[in-house]
Design an enzyme around this catalytic site. Structure first.
Site, PDB file in Angstrom:
ATOM      1  N   THR A   1      57.932  84.287  32.729  1.00 47.76           N
ATOM      2  CA  THR A   1      56.840  84.482  33.671  1.00 47.76           C
ATOM      3  C   THR A   1      57.165  83.708  34.928  1.00 47.76           C
ATOM      4  O   THR A   1      57.746  82.624  34.852  1.00 47.76           O
ATOM      5  CB  THR A   1      55.501  83.983  33.095  1.00 47.76           C
ATOM      6  OG1 THR A   1      54.558  83.768  34.161  1.00 47.76           O
ATOM      7  CG2 THR A   1      55.665  82.675  32.354  1.00 47.76           C
TER       8      THR A   1
ATOM      9  N   CYS B   1      56.285  88.858  39.886  1.00 52.82           N
ATOM     10  CA  CYS B   1      55.510  88.746  38.649  1.00 52.82           C
ATOM     11  C   CYS B   1      56.217  89.657  37.660  1.00 52.82           C
ATOM     12  O   CYS B   1      56.570  90.794  38.011  1.00 52.82           O
ATOM     13  CB  CYS B   1      54.067  89.163  38.856  1.00 52.82           C
ATOM     14  SG  CYS B   1      53.099  89.175  37.337  1.00 52.82           S
TER      15      CYS B   1
END
Length: 238
Positions: A83, A197
């Protein structure tokens, strides 16, 4: 082959992409029935999202440190955090283990500089777009100029990530809105776009953009495989 330790679950939609990317890369490089040696520590994202929203970053950092320690104890040789946003807490992971930590921003920046580009647009969560832990690292360590969308566009990008992509929803209307935002970044001078992202690759691909697109999840996974297949003890990242 070294064992890759993955901290995932944020969201699991992108963590499964990491698993696919890493194993396909190993197969393509080694051939035959080869697959990656890897260990996944997957958290409950609902709990992490609360900590993010309430600004309880120290608690979130403790969770990341615990995950990293567990991966080391389980036999991992290196760690990737699946992430972008939680790289705000990279130091917690680095301080919790003796293992090399492969930073997603570094993997992305190297790919961008290899293409001879310097000014890039960033799509990500509000945390990543508005705080300096990510763009600042790319600027200070890699010499990149990072542009972010305006405030209204940042909110749109953020909400689509959390309300749709993180729960596996891919909508054409959201794709159109992202493409419009990307166009505004390009008009502002962005030579390329960072999908900052790990879920955005579910929605946007190179076919949707007239400038180069850098998918951070794919680049990070590739860097992990390169590190895992390195000979000897030398390994990038620490």
């Amino acid at each position: 082959m070294k064992t890759i330790g993955m901290i995932g679950g944020m969201s699991w939609e992108s963590s499964q992409m990491y698993y696919q990317f890493i194993n396909r890369e190993v197969r393509d490089r080694l051939g035959g029935l080869h697959s990656a040696k890897c260990i996944l520590y997957s958290v409950d994202f609902a709990e992490i999202e609360v900590l993010q929203k309430e600004g309880r970053w120290e608690e979130a950092g403790e969770r990341m440190a615990q995950a990293a320690s567990s991966l080391e104890a389980a036999g991992a040789d290196l760690i990737v955090l699946c992430t972008n946003t939680m790289h705000k807490l990279a130091s917690h992971i680095e301080n919790a283990t003796t293992l090399p930590f492969l930073h997603i921003g570094d993997a992305t920046a190297v790919a961008i500089r290899t293409r001879g580009l310097q000014r890039v647009g960033l799509l990500a969560t509000r945390f990543t777009m508005e705080q300096d832990f990510y763009a600042g690292r790319m600027r200070d360590m890699h010499g990149l100029d990072v542009l972010v969308p305006n405030e209204e566009d940042r909110q749109v990008v953020h909400e689509i990530i959390y309300n749709e992509l993180c729960v596996g929803e891919v909508r054409e209307e959201s794709k159109r809105r992202y493409i419009e935002i990307i166009e505004r970044l390009v008009e502002a001078g962005a030579q390329a776009i960072i999908l900052g992202c790990t879920e955005i690759g579910l929605l946007i691909s190179q076919e949707d953009c007239r400038v180069p697109v850098f998918d951070t999840a794919l680049l990070h996974a590739r860097a992990a495989v390169e590190a895992a297949l390195e000979e000897g003890d030398a390994i990038s990242g620490r």
